[in-house]
Scaffold this motif. Sequence first.
Motif, PDB file in Angstrom:
ATOM      1  N   ILE A   1       0.833  -1.209   0.000  1.00 11.44           N
ATOM      2  CA  ILE A   1       0.000   0.000   0.000  1.00 11.44           C
ATOM      3  C   ILE A   1       0.863   1.252   0.000  1.00 11.44           C
ATOM      4  O   ILE A   1       0.644   2.189  -0.769  1.00 11.44           O
ATOM      5  N   LEU A   2       1.865   1.291   0.879  1.00 11.62           N
ATOM      6  CA  LEU A   2       2.704   2.488   0.986  1.00 11.62           C
ATOM      7  C   LEU A   2       3.587   2.663  -0.249  1.00 11.62           C
ATOM      8  O   LEU A   2       3.852   3.788  -0.675  1.00 11.62           O
ATOM      9  N   ARG A   3       4.065   1.560  -0.807  1.00 10.23           N
ATOM     10  CA  ARG A   3       4.918   1.662  -1.998  1.00 10.23           C
ATOM     11  C   ARG A   3       4.139   2.166  -3.207  1.00 10.23           C
ATOM     12  O   ARG A   3       4.709   2.813  -4.093  1.00 10.23           O
ATOM     13  N   GLU A   4       2.840   1.873  -3.253  1.00  5.55           N
ATOM     14  CA  GLU A   4       2.039   2.304  -4.388  1.00  5.55           C
ATOM     15  C   GLU A   4       1.515   3.731  -4.239  1.00  5.55           C
ATOM     16  O   GLU A   4       0.909   4.264  -5.166  1.00  5.55           O
ATOM     17  N   SER A   5       1.752   4.335  -3.088  1.00  4.80           N
ATOM     18  CA  SER A   5       1.314   5.711  -2.883  1.00  4.80           C
ATOM     19  C   SER A   5       2.103   6.645  -3.793  1.00  4.80           C
ATOM     20  O   SER A   5       3.328   6.527  -3.929  1.00  4.80           O
ATOM     21  N   THR A   6       1.412   7.565  -4.419  1.00  2.00           N
ATOM     22  CA  THR A   6       2.065   8.453  -5.393  1.00  2.00           C
ATOM     23  C   THR A   6       2.799   9.601  -4.733  1.00  2.00           C
ATOM     24  O   THR A   6       3.673  10.217  -5.349  1.00  2.00           O
ATOM     25  N   SER A   7       2.462   9.947  -3.513  1.00  5.87           N
ATOM     26  CA  SER A   7       3.127  11.061  -2.829  1.00  5.87           C
ATOM     27  C   SER A   7       3.641  10.588  -1.481  1.00  5.87           C
ATOM     28  O   SER A   7       3.005   9.782  -0.805  1.00  5.87           O
ATOM     29  N   HIS A   8       4.811  11.090  -1.112  1.00  2.00           N
ATOM     30  CA  HIS A   8       5.414  10.753   0.168  1.00  2.00           C
ATOM     31  C   HIS A   8       5.769  12.040   0.902  1.00  2.00           C
ATOM     32  O   HIS A   8       6.916  12.277   1.261  1.00  2.00           O
ATOM     33  N   ASP A   9       4.758  12.869   1.139  1.00  2.00           N
ATOM     34  CA  ASP A   9       5.015  14.160   1.770  1.00  2.00           C
ATOM     35  C   ASP A   9       5.274  14.024   3.265  1.00  2.00           C
ATOM     36  O   ASP A   9       5.976  14.841   3.847  1.00  2.00           O
ATOM     37  N   GLY A  10       4.677  13.022   3.903  1.00  2.00           N
ATOM     38  CA  GLY A  10       4.822  12.875   5.339  1.00  2.00           C
ATOM     39  C   GLY A  10       5.542  11.604   5.719  1.00  2.00           C
ATOM     40  O   GLY A  10       6.092  10.885   4.880  1.00  2.00           O
ATOM     41  N   MET A  11       5.531  11.303   7.007  1.00  2.00           N
ATOM     42  CA  MET A  11       6.128  10.060   7.503  1.00  2.00           C
ATOM     43  C   MET A  11       5.292   8.873   7.035  1.00  2.00           C
ATOM     44  O   MET A  11       4.068   8.958   6.950  1.00  2.00           O
ATOM     45  N   ARG A  12       5.952   7.760   6.744  1.00  2.00           N
ATOM     46  CA  ARG A  12       5.261   6.539   6.348  1.00  2.00           C
ATOM     47  C   ARG A  12       5.448   5.508   7.454  1.00  2.00           C
ATOM     48  O   ARG A  12       6.578   5.127   7.768  1.00  2.00           O
ATOM     49  N   VAL A  13       4.331   5.067   8.039  1.00  2.00           N
ATOM     50  CA  VAL A  13       4.408   4.173   9.192  1.00  2.00           C
ATOM     51  C   VAL A  13       3.397   3.037   9.047  1.00  2.00           C
ATOM     52  O   VAL A  13       2.341   3.191   8.427  1.00  2.00           O
ATOM     53  N   VAL A  14       3.759   1.907   9.645  1.00  2.00           N
ATOM     54  CA  VAL A  14       2.870   0.756   9.771  1.00  2.00           C
ATOM     55  C   VAL A  14       2.673   0.507  11.257  1.00  2.00           C
ATOM     56  O   VAL A  14       3.636   0.466  12.024  1.00  2.00           O
ATOM     57  N   VAL A  15       1.424   0.349  11.685  1.00  2.00           N
ATOM     58  CA  VAL A  15       1.109   0.046  13.080  1.00  2.00           C
ATOM     59  C   VAL A  15       0.555  -1.370  13.122  1.00  2.00           C
ATOM     60  O   VAL A  15      -0.526  -1.644  12.591  1.00  2.00           O
ATOM     61  N   LEU A  16       1.305  -2.292  13.733  1.00  2.00           N
ATOM     62  CA  LEU A  16       0.948  -3.707  13.768  1.00  2.00           C
ATOM     63  C   LEU A  16       0.448  -4.074  15.163  1.00  2.00           C
ATOM     64  O   LEU A  16       1.187  -3.971  16.142  1.00  2.00           O
ATOM     65  N   LEU A  17      -0.832  -4.490  15.260  1.00  2.00           N
ATOM     66  CA  LEU A  17      -1.426  -4.906  16.531  1.00  2.00           C
ATOM     67  C   LEU A  17      -1.696  -6.407  16.485  1.00  2.00           C
ATOM     68  O   LEU A  17      -2.359  -6.903  15.575  1.00  2.00           O
ATOM     69  N   SER A  18      -1.178  -7.142  17.483  1.00  2.00           N
ATOM     70  CA  SER A  18      -1.397  -8.593  17.515  1.00  2.00           C
ATOM     71  C   SER A  18      -1.317  -9.103  18.943  1.00  2.00           C
ATOM     72  O   SER A  18      -0.675  -8.489  19.804  1.00  2.00           O
ATOM     73  N   ASP A  19      -1.986 -10.236  19.181  1.00  2.00           N
ATOM     74  CA  ASP A  19      -1.894 -10.896  20.482  1.00  2.00           C
ATOM     75  C   ASP A  19      -1.222 -12.262  20.355  1.00  2.00           C
ATOM     76  O   ASP A  19      -1.218 -13.044  21.299  1.00  2.00           O
ATOM     77  N   GLY A  20      -0.701 -12.564  19.174  1.00  2.00           N
ATOM     78  CA  GLY A  20      -0.206 -13.920  18.939  1.00  2.00           C
ATOM     79  C   GLY A  20       1.208 -13.991  18.423  1.00  2.00           C
ATOM     80  O   GLY A  20       2.014 -13.086  18.627  1.00  2.00           O
ATOM     81  N   LYS A  21       1.495 -15.075  17.719  1.00  2.00           N
ATOM     82  CA  LYS A  21       2.824 -15.335  17.185  1.00  2.00           C
ATOM     83  C   LYS A  21       2.691 -15.799  15.743  1.00  2.00           C
ATOM     84  O   LYS A  21       1.583 -15.988  15.230  1.00  2.00           O
ATOM     85  N   MET A  22       3.808 -15.998  15.065  1.00  2.00           N
ATOM     86  CA  MET A  22       3.799 -16.421  13.663  1.00  2.00           C
ATOM     87  C   MET A  22       3.286 -17.859  13.557  1.00  2.00           C
ATOM     88  O   MET A  22       3.969 -18.806  13.950  1.00  2.00           O
ATOM     89  N   GLU A  23       2.069 -18.004  13.031  1.00  2.00           N
ATOM     90  CA  GLU A  23       1.465 -19.318  12.834  1.00  2.00           C
ATOM     91  C   GLU A  23       0.771 -19.325  11.472  1.00  2.00           C
ATOM     92  O   GLU A  23      -0.453 -19.187  11.382  1.00  2.00           O
ATOM     93  N   PRO A  24       1.545 -19.487  10.375  1.00  2.00           N
ATOM     94  CA  PRO A  24       0.956 -19.400   9.031  1.00  2.00           C
ATOM     95  C   PRO A  24       0.250 -20.684   8.624  1.00  2.00           C
ATOM     96  O   PRO A  24       0.480 -21.757   9.192  1.00  2.00           O
ATOM     97  N   ALA A  25      -0.617 -20.566   7.620  1.00  2.00           N
ATOM     98  CA  ALA A  25      -1.231 -21.751   7.021  1.00  2.00           C
ATOM     99  C   ALA A  25      -0.137 -22.573   6.341  1.00  2.00           C
ATOM    100  O   ALA A  25       0.844 -22.033   5.812  1.00  2.00           O
ATOM    101  N   GLN A  26      -0.306 -23.886   6.337  1.00  2.00           N
ATOM    102  CA  GLN A  26       0.748 -24.781   5.867  1.00  2.00           C
ATOM    103  C   GLN A  26       1.146 -24.514   4.422  1.00  2.00           C
ATOM    104  O   GLN A  26       2.323 -24.632   4.064  1.00  2.00           O
ATOM    105  N   GLN A  27       0.180 -24.134   3.570  1.00  2.00           N
ATOM    106  CA  GLN A  27       0.508 -23.931   2.153  1.00  2.00           C
ATOM    107  C   GLN A  27       1.421 -22.732   1.919  1.00  2.00           C
ATOM    108  O   GLN A  27       2.025 -22.593   0.861  1.00  2.00           O
ATOM    109  N   PHE A  28       1.555 -21.846   2.920  1.00  2.00           N
ATOM    110  CA  PHE A  28       2.402 -20.672   2.755  1.00  2.00           C
ATOM    111  C   PHE A  28       3.810 -20.877   3.307  1.00  2.00           C
ATOM    112  O   PHE A  28       4.687 -20.033   3.096  1.00  2.00           O
ATOM    113  N   GLY A  29       4.042 -21.963   4.022  1.00  2.00           N
ATOM    114  CA  GLY A  29       5.364 -22.223   4.572  1.00  2.00           C
ATOM    115  C   GLY A  29       5.316 -22.421   6.067  1.00  2.00           C
ATOM    116  O   GLY A  29       4.254 -22.335   6.700  1.00  2.00           O
TER     117      GLY A  29
END
Length: 708
Positions: A127-155
Amino acid sequence: MIHRLVILFTLILALLPTRGIGEEAQKLSSELPSESVEAVLVLDSSGSMRLTDPKKLRDEGTKLFTQFLKQGDKLAIVAFADTARVLRPLSEYDPAQQSAVQSSIEQVGQDGIYTDLLSGVEAAAKILRESTSHDGMRVVVLLSDGKMEPAQQFGTADSRTDVLLNELLPELKAEGIKVHTLYFSEMADQGLLRQIAVATEGVNLFAATAETIHQAFADLFLAVKKPQVLPLTSKGFKIDGDVEEATFYISRDGSGDISIRSPTGVVYNAGAVAPNLKWFSGQKFEVVTIHAPEVGDWVIDGVAQNDGFATVLTNLKLASDFPATIFSGSEALIQARLFEAEKPVVLPRMSGSIAFGFRISPTDRIAEPIEKDFLVDDGTNGDLVANDGVFSRKVTVFEEGEYKLVVIARAPTFERSQQISFRVRPRMVSLSITKEAVQPPAQAGEDAHGKEHAGEHKEESPTGDSPKFLITLSEEASQLQKINLKLIAVDAERRKLILPTSKADTRGLRYTAPVALLPAPGPYELQAQLTGEAKRGKPVKEESLPLHYTHEVHGEAPEVAIVLEEPAQEEEQPEPSIFPYLLGMTLLILLGAGAAFLHAKKSSAQGASVVPEAEAIDDVLEALKKLEEIAQKTTIDADDPLIVDESIQLQIRKGDSPAISGAVTSAGAAAAEGQPAAQAQGAAAPEGEAVPQPQEEKPAEGESGASS
């Protein structure tokens, strides 16, 4: 015309870079907060959320974060479990769209079977890479209560974690995108979420329960955007004439009604209707925005304790500077000053009527502030230049973890505060003295990872009692390649000795050297130096804190092979180069001569002989004289007619004294009586807190002298 050119280039010469006041002002001006932000909220929608947050209080915290956004900010919302879903594309935030934003947040859900942190961060990066303007700070806010547990088909969890930490996050850091993490459950992989934040120099926050998520989101907003803040005191919020808009955040601890009373007695509550008022009620907080608020004290009724703050839009701004990462036990410098728009405020007459203070508190655990004190502008305690308007103090934090620094500036007519999040990392290499018996490794020359270590290391015999220097490497250091370790001792005559070390464990994290290796009695300063290569061949060089040790020889000293280097020389500061000035003067002369030649040629072509006016020399001398007067000043008087149009003047009532968070300082009175302001600054402290008293300088831990 010639004399105008001369004056112009003389001014250019005067602006050539020099050391001093201007450098600190420029450094702090770069710390003024960005006016806009592009934020992507990445929210965990896995089924575990039903257990850890049954009331969906995380939605309240997320809504609180959006309440602080302003016109010009951009917001996107992503939900993730086994895969990621974009609920709101990145688009400009409009307060009128608040209901639509809240609807997107409520669509996050909690039905996912898996928790694939990589999928959420990848979607945000796209999403941020496709943004056409970067006038301000670019941040991601990640909220989670768990750990890395992916579906088997993804690794596997390990493969997805490896891609996240070693591929995606380094790319985001290179692109200037920060990932901030927030977790609120013992089920969460705290180590991984911390690594995610550290990899991009983001902030890692912890909420002990879902009940406190809104407070963590409030802290996160302050860390991300660094707005101008007013603290909530027993008198409410003090609004000054520079404030264009105020947003009050009030944390509630019960179900009672909360109201706000203006300086003229007008009462506002959640049901109030006014053209300049916007009120949002959450289960645990209230957020009230008032445009063009009245000047004076705004009182908050219905709260049991002063838990809140106000963000303000204003031209009078506090800019503060502190490293985002420091090493345990190392000194770091806090700096702060006031700006009016982009210009540093000159306060020659306010040194006794304004106070700067700070406090440092942990954010990854429940704890009281670990340090609080005043900042000074008197050339002591780390302050670089006295009376330059930059207030400073050196601090040392020993316990590793996540922290927030709150800087407060208070005067009788205004108050500003700013929050900075920072991280204390363990030192990669530390040095101490031990008498414990140390078991040798199973194999000489190799650690548990099978890596050879350069340097002069010997096998340790399992003996105790005799004191040894113990070098300890951190887990981070154990991941380095081509490690080279040195133990350097400097004697009283400043000669450097390299002591041979012996590996003391199978993992290669501990090395020792007997104190008896020191060749003669007397004082020594010892330091361990570590060099190596991180991933992708990045060179790493770290040092331990210096250790001061007085050696006493009992009996005959053993003969040990010690590498003796040349005496250590004190570093000399180079004299300032005059080359820039000579270059400037040369250019000035050449340009002046060229202008005179062209002028004479033009006059000759016109058939007339024109002699430049002699008065121009007087103009040049007068201009140079004024410039010299300015250059010789260490402080600038706001009433100086040379710069009065560019100065910022703040009117302070005579005899008034500021305080930090409601206390009163006698600095103003001291200044009026001719006492140094610094002597009086110990009289004030943040409201509701113990008054910080001046402390005698003490050696940092690990630096005190020790004897065998």
